[in-house]
Design an enzyme around this catalytic site. Sequence first.
Site, PDB file in Angstrom:
ATOM      1  N   VAL A 124       0.837  -1.204   0.000  1.00 25.88           N
ATOM      2  CA  VAL A 124       0.000   0.000   0.000  1.00 25.88           C
ATOM      3  C   VAL A 124       0.874   1.257   0.000  1.00 25.88           C
ATOM      4  CG1 VAL A 124      -1.762   1.306   1.273  1.00 25.88           C
ATOM      5  CG2 VAL A 124      -1.899  -1.194   1.158  1.00 25.88           C
ATOM      6  N   CYS A 125       2.005   1.197   0.686  1.00 26.71           N
ATOM      7  CA  CYS A 125       2.873   2.374   0.837  1.00 26.71           C
ATOM      8  C   CYS A 125       3.256   3.032  -0.492  1.00 26.71           C
ATOM      9  CB  CYS A 125       4.115   2.025   1.639  1.00 26.71           C
ATOM     10  SG  CYS A 125       3.746   1.440   3.311  1.00 26.71           S
ATOM     11  N   PRO A 126       3.715   2.276  -1.493  1.00 29.14           N
ATOM     12  CA  PRO A 126       4.081   2.960  -2.732  1.00 29.14           C
ATOM     13  C   PRO A 126       2.898   3.633  -3.417  1.00 29.14           C
ATOM     14  CG  PRO A 126       4.294   0.578  -3.001  1.00 29.14           C
ATOM     15  CD  PRO A 126       4.034   0.844  -1.548  1.00 29.14           C
TER      16      PRO A 126
END
Length: 188
Positions: free
Chosen positions: A47-49
Amino acid sequence: METLINKHIPEFKVQAYHDGKFVTVTDKDVLGHWSIFFFYPADFTFVCPTELVDMAEKYEKFKAMGVEVYSVSTDSHFVHKAWADASDSIRKIKYPMLADPTGLLSRAFGVMIEEDGMAYRGTFVANPEGLIKLVEIQDNSIGRNAEELLRRVEAAQFVASHDGEVCPAKWKSGESTLKPSIDLVGKI
């Protein structure tokens, strides 16, 4: 848990990866302009990118509003560089990526997950005096939306420069605001 709203950002000095270089960023560097601290769990994840690229796509809008974005994870500045080197998406990021391998910043902002050694998804907006005006913390399985953050920063900047006015739900720049008074009680 004690709120951070209207508290000063903590003192800090960390390494960061920014514009292809390693730089030092301190609490003094974030004064004089609006700042977003955008905590996320870890580099090389899922999810972070998507969130970091979403912020990168809105970065010029934030900059035009006098806002600097600081992404923060418990990875080192070396890992941030390696991620940018390995990912075309992350390479697009122009804002500083702060390294918090000791968890000092994550703990100071109240987002550290001790048993995992990483941070929750936390978003903090500070005014030019370093006072925190917006806090959002959520579970790591839920991604954030930079467009909504942009709207909330616009609202924070508006009320900061328009004494006595407040922004209602879904307010967007240029729309009507409210001036709280006894005459409005129960009528909205």
